[in-house]
Motif scaffolding. Structure first.
Motif: not given
Length: 226
Positions: A152-162
């Motif tokens: 979930y953390v890895e996917w969150a990184l793909k779906l967020t921005r700085p």
């Protein structure tokens, strides 16, 4: 007075003064309990914290992984602007049905979309959608099965921005998270997620232990740097 009773009393005082439930929130909890959902929703104090973090963040798009009965969803969605959007992922059709009713009663059914199915599949679908029409999430709240927390953390990184925030709930596991020899899947999933967050070049984070009505627990808070 026991230590746990003292925690409850202090929680009751703070919640009563700073984050009292209203009828809509109380109804969401009542209906969730009546439907037989597990009583593991965030406390009112944590709900208000999520609300404040979304407001401080100026979030207009929020992703929640783990809807349950929609209690935390309501707190988060209420922080959004009129044109805001929240997508919540729920594995259980029964839980999603209860949450959808609770969100409709809260007047948030036009703001929140509950997607039913395994979160890892729903996240892959979201990634495909955002690839075609990028609209990163400003805040991600992870509160689902703990064994998949690293994914979930890895996917969150793909779906967020700085600048986006990622919040992972229930990271203390009754203190078991500190034991590297604990083979429980929830502990191992949480430890792997914490170690991933701590070592990732794109994240700056902390984790906080909490006590209160939900007992001894805690959450991790990470900011996406790049």
């Amino acid at each position: 007075m026991s230590e746990s009773q003292l925690w409850d009393d202090v929680d009751d005082y703070f919640i009563g003064q700073l984050s009292p439930d209203d009828e809509v929130l109380e109804a969401a909890l009542r209906d969730s309990e009546a439907a037989g959902l597990p009583q593991i929703a965030v406390s009112a104090a944590e709900g208000k914290l999520l609300h404040l973090l979304a407001q401080i963040q100026g979030a207009s798009r929020v992703l929640e992984i783990g809807t349950l009965g929609g209690y935390s969803t309501i707190w988060l969605a209420r922080a959004l602007p009129a044109d805001g959007r929240l997508i919540s992922l729920e594995y259980s059709p029964k839980h999603a049905e209860v949450a959808t009713r609770n969100l409709a009663r809260a007047g948030l059914d036009k703001v929140v979309e509950v997607r039913v199915g395994p979160a890892l599949e729903s996240l892959a679908e979201l990634a495909d959608e955002t690839a075609e029409n990028p609209a990163p999430f400003d805040l991600v709240f992870i509160d689902a099965d703990k064994v998949n927390n690293p994914h979930y953390v890895e996917w969150a990184l793909k779906l967020t921005r700085p600048g986006s925030l990622i919040i992972v709930d229930n990271v203390v596991r009754g203190g078991r998270v500190a034991d590297p020899d604990n083979a429980s899947p929830d502990v191992q999933g949480t430890r792997t997620a914490i170690e991933l967050i701590g070592s990732h070049a794109r994240l700056s984070a902390t984790a906080i232990q909490t006590v209160g009505k939900k007992g001894y627990d805690g959450f991790a808070l990470a900011r996406v740097l790049a």
